[in-house]
Design an enzyme around this catalytic site. Structure first.
Site, PDB file in Angstrom:
ATOM      1  N   ARG A 140      39.697  23.134 -19.395  1.00  7.92           N
ATOM      2  CA  ARG A 140      39.622  23.080 -20.947  1.00  7.92           C
ATOM      3  C   ARG A 140      38.350  23.066 -21.640  1.00  7.92           C
ATOM      4  NH1 ARG A 140      44.053  23.745 -19.690  1.00  7.92           N
ATOM      5  NH2 ARG A 140      46.242  22.412 -20.124  1.00  7.92           N
TER       6      ARG A 140
ATOM      7  N   GLU B 207      41.167  27.200 -28.968  1.00  4.50           N
ATOM      8  CA  GLU B 207      41.739  28.334 -28.422  1.00  4.50           C
ATOM      9  C   GLU B 207      42.922  28.737 -29.361  1.00  4.50           C
ATOM     10  OE1 GLU B 207      42.034  27.344 -23.699  1.00  4.50           O
ATOM     11  OE2 GLU B 207      43.724  28.226 -24.204  1.00  4.50           O
TER      12      GLU B 207
ATOM     13  N   HIS C 290      42.261  32.554 -20.925  1.00  3.48           N
ATOM     14  CA  HIS C 290      43.211  31.428 -20.271  1.00  3.48           C
ATOM     15  C   HIS C 290      44.244  31.838 -19.379  1.00  3.48           C
ATOM     16  CE1 HIS C 290      44.618  27.059 -20.908  1.00  3.48           C
ATOM     17  NE2 HIS C 290      44.801  27.123 -19.932  1.00  3.48           N
TER      18      HIS C 290
END
Ligand code: DGY
Length: 317
Positions: free
Chosen positions: A236, A265, A283
């Site tokens: 993360r 993000e 991602h």
């Protein structure tokens, strides 16, 4: 019939299964719902199948209808949900462990390779059609015989270790506690991050985002690494202080960075975009058909188990 809000578009086989099981409110246009939309759309629902882009914070949870009893997150991570507030409101939160371990470990290896072997620069040269081979063109770092530090030796960390060993890397790790020797599989344990970082020619971040791990890579801890280390993050974005990292890349304290995840993000700190030694992906950790299908199936299984038994194996709160 139970009603479930599915906040994002899923693969077709998963949506078909959902529609057979329940009155499934699908998101056919794959719109990203605001918190208000989420509250409004789930008003008459018994459950929500959410994704990592849904910020289900304290305020949102408190405004959810009392009919909502389960939030099944389509991810192993659940930092997007305030699980404590959900617990207080008697909403269970579940995740999808295991099924994405191997796909995510593959992306972690891609980050390591991409950063170490200067893939971003190489791609740019080829696209610009102006490169020529020479003995010292785009010399990178070899993985063989290097030390890989793994921050977070859970399922994904161990799957990265397994793959990295086949590249000839020596595995070191830090975890809240030392693993038993079967799980450790020859890796060296460090009981603090300073010790781990100081032997990490390459670091792979694979720990969950918690208040303890937030900003764990910062101005001070970057100094623990060997000169010219490589850092990669497939967990993360919260784990890295971007300002400090950009500075460390500019002054070459850090040789290269590989990222699949970002603070805020889909935004990315603009400082990374000008750095040739940053290898970036959007991602993609779990993004294979096999894994995304299995994740959605597990997210559905979790709701099914809960509706049938009032319990669920994958509860996280
Ligand atoms: C997860 O499951 O937490 C992944 O990051 C989602 O892609």
């Amino acid at each position: 019939m139970k009603k479930v809000l599915i906040t994002r578009k899923l693969l077709r086989s998963n949506e078909e299964r959902l529609s057979k099981l329940w009155d499934a409110k699908l998101n056919l246009n794959d719109e990203i719902y605001s918190q208000n939309q989420l509250i409004e759309l789930s008003k008459d629902c018994d459950g929500i199948l959410s994704s990592i882009v849904d910020k289900i914070d304290e305020e949102t949870i408190n405004k959810l209808s009392d009919s909502v009893k389960i939030i099944s997150n389509f991810a192993v991570g659940f930092g997007n949900i305030d699980i404590k507030t959900a617990r207080k409101k008697n909403i269970i939160v579940t995740n999808t462990p295991d099924v994405l371990t191997n796909a995510t470990a593959e992306i972690a290896m891609l980050l390591i390779l991409g950063a170490a072997r200067r893939a971003s620069e190489g791609i740019k040269w080829v696209r610009n059609k102006n490169w020529k081979w020479s003995a010292d063109f785009l010399i990178g770092k070899q993985l063989e015989d290097s030390r890989l530090g793994i921050l977070g030796m859970g399922r994904i960390g161990r799957a990265v270790a397994l793959r990295a060993k086949s590249f000839g890397m020596k595995i070191h790790y830090h975890n809240r506690s030392k693993l038993n020797s079967d799980l450790e599989a020859g890796a060296t344990y460090h009981n603090n991050i300073q010790s781990l970082f100081s032997v990490s020619d390459i670091l792979s971040i694979n720990c969950p985002a918690t208040s303890e791990t937030k900003n764990i890579i910062n101005k001070e801890t970057l100094e623990f690494f060997p000169q010219g280390a490589i850092i990669t993050n497939s967990a993360r974005g919260d784990m890295i202080n971007d300002e400090a990292m950009v500075q460390a890349l500019i002054n070459k304290r850090i040789y290269a960075l590989g990222l699949d995840v970002y603070n805020g993000e889909p935004d990315i700190h603009s400082g990374y975009l000008n750095q040739p030694n940053v290898f970036i992906l959007p991602h993609l950790g779990s993004a294979t058909k096999k894994t995304r299908t299995a994740m959605a199936d597990l997210a559905i299984d979790n709701i099914e188990e809960y509706f049938k038994t009032g319990k669920c194996t994958n509860i996280v709160n």
